[in-house]
Design an enzyme around this catalytic site. Structure first.
Site, short mmCIF file in Angstrom:
data_model
loop_
_atom_site.label_atom_id
_atom_site.label_comp_id
_atom_site.label_asym_id
_atom_site.label_seq_id
_atom_site.Cartn_x
_atom_site.Cartn_y
_atom_site.Cartn_z
N ARG A 31 -1.38 12.21 7.89
CA ARG A 31 -1.92 14.18 8.58
C ARG A 31 -1.39 14.78 8.37
O ARG A 31 -0.29 14.85 7.72
CB ARG A 31 -1.63 13.14 10.37
CG ARG A 31 -1.93 11.91 11.08
CD ARG A 31 -3.28 11.94 11.21
NE ARG A 31 -4.27 10.89 11.59
CZ ARG A 31 -5.04 10.61 11.17
NH1 ARG A 31 -5.14 10.39 9.47
NH2 ARG A 31 -4.49 8.63 11.10
N THR A 39 -7.50 19.80 9.93
CA THR A 39 -8.83 18.16 8.91
C THR A 39 -7.11 19.07 7.71
O THR A 39 -7.23 19.73 6.81
CB THR A 39 -9.53 17.96 8.88
OG1 THR A 39 -9.78 17.30 8.18
CG2 THR A 39 -10.55 19.47 8.68
N HIS A 82 0.73 -1.08 0.45
CA HIS A 82 -0.04 -0.07 -0.55
C HIS A 82 0.74 1.78 -0.45
O HIS A 82 1.75 1.15 -0.12
CB HIS A 82 -1.11 -0.31 1.40
CG HIS A 82 -1.92 -1.15 1.80
ND1 HIS A 82 -2.63 -1.61 0.13
CD2 HIS A 82 -1.31 -2.12 2.55
CE1 HIS A 82 -3.17 -3.46 1.40
NE2 HIS A 82 -2.33 -3.53 2.11
N ASP A 97 1.33 -5.51 11.96
CA ASP A 97 0.31 -5.00 10.08
C ASP A 97 -0.30 -5.78 9.58
O ASP A 97 -0.83 -6.76 10.78
CB ASP A 97 1.91 -5.23 9.58
CG ASP A 97 1.89 -4.86 8.38
OD1 ASP A 97 1.05 -3.79 8.37
OD2 ASP A 97 3.27 -5.13 7.20
N HIS A 126 9.26 -2.10 8.70
CA HIS A 126 8.43 -1.00 9.67
C HIS A 126 8.97 -1.00 11.20
O HIS A 126 9.67 0.12 11.81
CB HIS A 126 7.82 -2.46 10.30
CG HIS A 126 6.10 -1.84 8.67
ND1 HIS A 126 5.59 -0.43 8.64
CD2 HIS A 126 5.60 -2.70 7.93
CE1 HIS A 126 4.91 -1.56 8.08
NE2 HIS A 126 4.38 -2.04 7.48
N ARG A 148 -8.67 13.89 18.47
CA ARG A 148 -7.19 13.78 18.90
C ARG A 148 -6.77 14.70 17.83
O ARG A 148 -6.20 15.21 17.00
CB ARG A 148 -6.87 12.29 17.44
CG ARG A 148 -5.98 11.71 17.28
CD ARG A 148 -5.92 11.39 15.40
NE ARG A 148 -6.88 11.96 14.22
CZ ARG A 148 -6.94 11.77 13.32
NH1 ARG A 148 -7.36 10.36 12.92
NH2 ARG A 148 -7.52 12.35 12.16
#
Ligand SMILES: [Fe+2]
Length: 556
Positions: free
Chosen positions: A403, A514, A11, A152, A128, A483
């Site tokens: 983000r 956002t 991905h 994962d 990772h 968050r």
């Protein structure tokens, strides 16, 4: 040494450049190709080479492909086995493996002048692990050992890794969980069952979980269990027996929210078992997390609060895009380079004021440059937000990872409850999803608790103090959490200045933040993307570099 990291297989294709142990740049291919997450996460679209991102990393650093000492690839096909042997139903997996085998040839075609022999395979979960453990300031980058958990969907033949990096940056693996047992795939299965896109929409399930009660926890506890050796079991679940399968876009019911809440709670319980097992084995003080499951900020807060570690650090690009960086860091560390810690998420493209002004002139847009003496763009934005405008904020280099952290953001007044719906409409998002606040660091402690402070990367959820919930209703989720992104003036002076200006006008040191994108599109990356977004969405002001463009009022 000069290392270009590549993630191309599962991905979020991406590239990252590490020079002499310093992370110089990193970017997802979607920001260039304008296709969200790169290829669509469907089984037969098994790969996409991050050609544009890789070329940009090199150009930006003034390097040619032939200058690289290594190109790292975050999958080691030598460790892979046929999907059916792993107990997976994945009829196109052999295509993925073929592609991985041919990767050196593909890379040297995409980057002419690259020696295919410079390509090194790094096991997916080592990549990772390195992305978190070698980047955290609580690890080898600061001369300390750190434990690491990779959580994962899948790698070559495992779904998890529990390990420790010693102070010199060498990894000891304590345990890996073999497929088909996978907490990531479990969550993906649920995502699909609830009518969302697997490998993409898992955060929607996490948001939905807040609306439910974990009344299926008993069933989940039977089928999803940690084992004594630091691993776990995920048995097949008959989802339909718990809540009926939803078609895409179909309305969900309390039963579906209860199912989401049950899986979320069970995930938290098992993750807590895994972290306690690891800490019991090593006695280390710090834990680094990566892998797609580590983007579950609700679970991260449970680990922060209850695992016993002093520090829980999550790689901001915890999904597969981060493996481009992690693979490069791993090879640099193995070669003896002294690694510098994570420098912040602003690792993508940036433009000078002159370049931005050129784009604005070309587009023949009426822009202004607010007077610096009067607070400049920070004051102009705060003024608009205080008057309940929606602001598109484009400043500095774009963020690596999912983000928006004050570089490509959409902002609004947190005191107006209806701004949640307004922003979700602008972005074409479901109304049950929350939007998040950014807050001045030194004020965060009086408003937000339970999660770690500071919390600069939106990777944890915090409880909102009861006396603040009515003051900032747009950013308080149904369960009373938010968050957050804490903003320190030393790291983000312009965002901090804007927040201070907003507080001066409203008494609130908080702004809704956002990501700057509209429905189904990747985050805005270039000035041109910003103008397209501004031109097509009901945004009142675009703050781009030192310039602002205001929406003309339409009569009537
Ligand atoms: Fe992964």
């Amino acid at each position: 040494m000069k290392v270009l990291g590549i993630n191309a297989l599962f991905h979020d294709p991406s590239a990252a450049l590490v020079v002499d142990g310093v992370t110089v740049s990193a970017a997802e291919e979607e920001r260039f190709s304008r296709r969200k997450h790169g290829h669509r996460p469907v089984p037969f679209a098994a790969w996409e080479l991050p050609e544009l991102a890789a070329r940009w990393c090199l150009e930006d650093a003034g390097l040619e492909p032939g200058d690289l000492d290594a190109v790292t690839y975050s999958f080691d096909v030598a460790l892979a086995r046929p999907a059916e042997e792993l107990g997976l139903h994945d009829p196109w997996d052999h295509l993925r493996q073929t592609y991985a085998r041919e990767a050196p040839g593909f890379l040297s075609t995409a980057l002419p002048g690259l020696d295919p022999a410079a390509v090194r395979n790094v096991p997916h979960h080592v990549a990772h692990a390195a992305s978190a453990a070698l980047a955290t300031p609580y690890g080898p980058a600061n001369g300390e050992p750190v434990d690491v958990l990779v959580l994962d969907g899948r790698g070559e033949c495992a779904s998890h890794l529990a390990g420790t990096y010693d102070a010199a940056g060498r990894l000891t693996t304590h345990h890996t969980q073999e497929l088909p047992h996978s907490l990531g795939l479990l969550y993906e299965d649920l995502t699909e069952h609830l009518g969302f896109l697997r490998s993409s929409d898992e955060y929607k399930v996490m948001a939905m979980a807040s609306y439910g009660e974990p009344r299926f926890l008993g069933e989940l506890r039977e089928r999803v269990r940690s084992t004594d050796d630091g691993g776990f079991v995920t048995e097949r679940i008959d989802w339909n027996a718990l809540a009926k399968r939803l078609a895409p876009g179909e309305e969900w019911t309390p039963e579906h929210a209860d199912l989401a809440a049950s899986v979320q709670r069970r995930l938290e319980e098992v993750l807590l078992d895994l972290t306690r097992w690891l800490r019991g084995r090593t006695g280390n003080r710090s834990l680094a997390l990566a892998g797609g499951v580590a983007l579950n900020c609700v679970a991260n807060t449970v680990l922060h609060a209850e695992s016993g570690y002093d520090h829980v650090w999550v790689q901001p690009a915890a999904g597969d895009s981060g493996t481009a960086l992690g693979s490069a860091l791993h090879v640099a560390a193995a070669a003896g380079d002294q690694l510098a810690p994570w420098p912040g998420a602003d690792l993508g493209r940036g433009w000078s004021d002159d370049e931005i002004e050129f784009v604005l002139r070309t587009a023949q847009l009426p822009y202004e440059r607010p007077d610096e003496q009067a607070g400049g763009v920070a004051a102009a934005v705060a003024e608009c937000l205080a008057a309940d405008g929606v602001v598109a904020w484009f400043q500095g280099r774009s963020e690596f990872g999912p983000r928006a952290l004050g570089h490509r953001s959409l902002m609004a007044h947190p005191g107006r409850a209806q701004n949640l719906e307004r922003l979700n409409d602008v972005k074409g998002r479901e109304q049950f999803r929350p939007v998040a606040p950014m807050v001045l660091s030194h004020r965060a402690g009086e408003i937000f608790s339970r999660g770690p402070l500071p919390s600069p990367s939106m990777l944890f959820v915090h409880d909102v103090a009861p006396e603040w919930r009515d003051r900032i209703p747009a950013v308080v989720h149904v369960d009373g959490t938010a968050r957050i992104q804490t903003v320190d003036p030393a790291d983000e002076p312009l965002v901090a200045a804007m927040l201070a200006e907003f507080e001066r006008r409203t008494g609130l040191p908080v702004v809704v933040n956002t990501s700057l994108n509209t429905a189904g599109r990747p985050m805005v990356d270039s000035p041109r993307d910003a103008l397209e977004c501004f031109g097509s969405a009901p945004v009142d002001l675009l703050a781009i570099g030192p310039f602002v463009i205001r929406r003309a009022r339409v009569a009537g």
